[in-house]
Write a protein that holds these residues in place. Sequence first.
Motif, PDB file in Angstrom:
ATOM      1  N   SER A  68       0.835  -1.205   0.000  1.00 39.05           N
ATOM      2  CA  SER A  68       0.000   0.000   0.000  1.00 39.05           C
ATOM      3  C   SER A  68       0.868   1.252   0.000  1.00 39.05           C
ATOM      4  CB  SER A  68      -0.914  -0.004   1.231  1.00 39.05           C
ATOM      5  OG  SER A  68      -1.570   1.238   1.367  1.00 39.05           O
ATOM      6  N   ILE A  69       0.435   2.247  -0.790  1.00 40.52           N
ATOM      7  CA  ILE A  69       1.210   3.494  -0.882  1.00 40.52           C
ATOM      8  C   ILE A  69       0.949   4.411   0.298  1.00 40.52           C
ATOM      9  CG2 ILE A  69       1.249   3.410  -3.400  1.00 40.52           C
ATOM     10  CD1 ILE A  69      -0.942   5.537  -3.398  1.00 40.52           C
ATOM     11  N   THR A  70       0.018   4.026   1.167  1.00 41.52           N
ATOM     12  CA  THR A  70      -0.356   4.896   2.280  1.00 41.52           C
ATOM     13  C   THR A  70       0.458   4.646   3.543  1.00 41.52           C
ATOM     14  OG1 THR A  70      -2.089   3.368   3.022  1.00 41.52           O
ATOM     15  CG2 THR A  70      -2.704   5.046   1.387  1.00 41.52           C
ATOM     16  N   ARG A  71       1.365   3.657   3.502  1.00 42.55           N
ATOM     17  CA  ARG A  71       2.200   3.371   4.675  1.00 42.55           C
ATOM     18  C   ARG A  71       3.472   2.671   4.234  1.00 42.55           C
ATOM     19  NH1 ARG A  71       2.196  -1.937   5.709  1.00 42.55           N
ATOM     20  NH2 ARG A  71       0.464  -3.242   4.925  1.00 42.55           N
ATOM     21  N   PRO A  72       4.528   2.754   5.047  1.00 42.60           N
ATOM     22  CA  PRO A  72       5.767   2.067   4.676  1.00 42.60           C
ATOM     23  C   PRO A  72       5.646   0.554   4.836  1.00 42.60           C
ATOM     24  CG  PRO A  72       5.971   3.063   6.847  1.00 42.60           C
ATOM     25  CD  PRO A  72       4.654   3.532   6.293  1.00 42.60           C
ATOM     26  N   LEU A  73       6.472  -0.176   4.107  1.00 48.45           N
ATOM     27  CA  LEU A  73       6.506  -1.634   4.235  1.00 48.45           C
ATOM     28  C   LEU A  73       7.085  -2.034   5.583  1.00 48.45           C
ATOM     29  CD1 LEU A  73       7.930  -2.779   0.770  1.00 48.45           C
ATOM     30  CD2 LEU A  73       5.638  -3.276   1.629  1.00 48.45           C
ATOM     31  N   THR A  74       6.550  -3.105   6.145  1.00 48.69           N
ATOM     32  CA  THR A  74       7.182  -3.698   7.316  1.00 48.69           C
ATOM     33  C   THR A  74       8.314  -4.604   6.833  1.00 48.69           C
ATOM     34  OG1 THR A  74       5.748  -5.647   7.339  1.00 48.69           O
ATOM     35  CG2 THR A  74       4.948  -3.674   8.483  1.00 48.69           C
TER      36      THR A  74
END
Length: 301
Positions: free
Chosen positions: A177-183
Amino acid sequence: MKKSRTGVAVLFIGFLIVAFVALIMTLSMLSNEKEETGTWSSILEGGNKIGIVTIEGTIMSSDDILKQLRKYRKKSSIKAVLLRVNSPGGSVAPAQEIYREIARLREKKPVVVSMETVAASAAYYISSNADAIVCSQGTITGSIGVIMILPEIHQIIQRVGADVNIIKAGKYKDIGSITRPLTEEERGILNGFAAEIHEQFISDVARGRKGKIEEQKLREIADGRFFTGEKAKEWGLVDDIGNFYDAVKVAAKLGKIKTEPELVYPKKKWDNLLDVFMESAASAVVKVVERTRALQAPTIQ
C-alpha cells in the motif's frame, strides 16, 4: 405522389446497400475463419512463406500475439516464423504465455527473432525461446531481472492532514500500500516473490538457449544488466549480428525455403473481401443520403 415514390425507391436502394455490406462482412469473417484452419488455402498456396509477428512497445497482453502464432502454426504454406521485436519489456505472465506458444510452434516450424532498437527484460524472455536470434550491434538487450516499484506517499498524506481508512480481511491484503511504509516482514515476502519470478526467468532462458550458453555463465549476468547486441553475442545471448533481412535469410534457411521467401504479415481487421467493396459501398450510401436530403428540401416549381 411522384416524389413520395422516388423517396421510397431511394430508401429501398439504401436498404439493399446496407444488406450488401452486411453480407460482405459475414463472408469476410467466414474467410478469416477458414484462414485459421489452413485447409484449402494451404493446399493452393506455395510453400515459400515466412510469417511475420511484430512485438512492439511494453508487453501488457499476449492475446493478439498468441492468435497470430497459432494461425501461422496451422498454415502449412508458412515454413518459418519471424518475430520482429522492439520492446523494453513488460509483464511476466504475458511473456511466459508467448514463450510457451513459441515452444509449441517450434515443434512444427522454426522461429527466428529479429531485434530492433531494444529487446530487453520480458522481450528477451520471449526471444530466448527462438531457434535463432539476430540483432544489430547497438541493439539493447538482456536485462534478465525482476523489478517491483512501490511508491510511498504516507508522509505527503500526513502533511496535508488527510486520513486513509483501509478495511481488509487477510493480514497481507494491503501489502505494498502506498499509504504506509513496508514492514520488514512484508519486504521479505515481496523479495521472495521477486526472487521466485527471477528464477523462472533464468530457468526458461537457460532452457531456450540450451547449448548456446551455459547456465552458470547465464546466472553470472542475470542480474538485471543490459548489453549491446555485440556484447550479447559474445555472452551467447544472441546468435548473429544483422538486420531484419539477415534474419529473413536465417529463417528461410531453417525453414528449407529454396526460392525467394514471401513475407506474410498479419492482416488488418478487414484486410480481405470487405476492403474491395467498402469504398464503393460507402460512396453509394453517401449518394443515397444526399438524394434523400434533396427530396426533403423545399423546391420551387
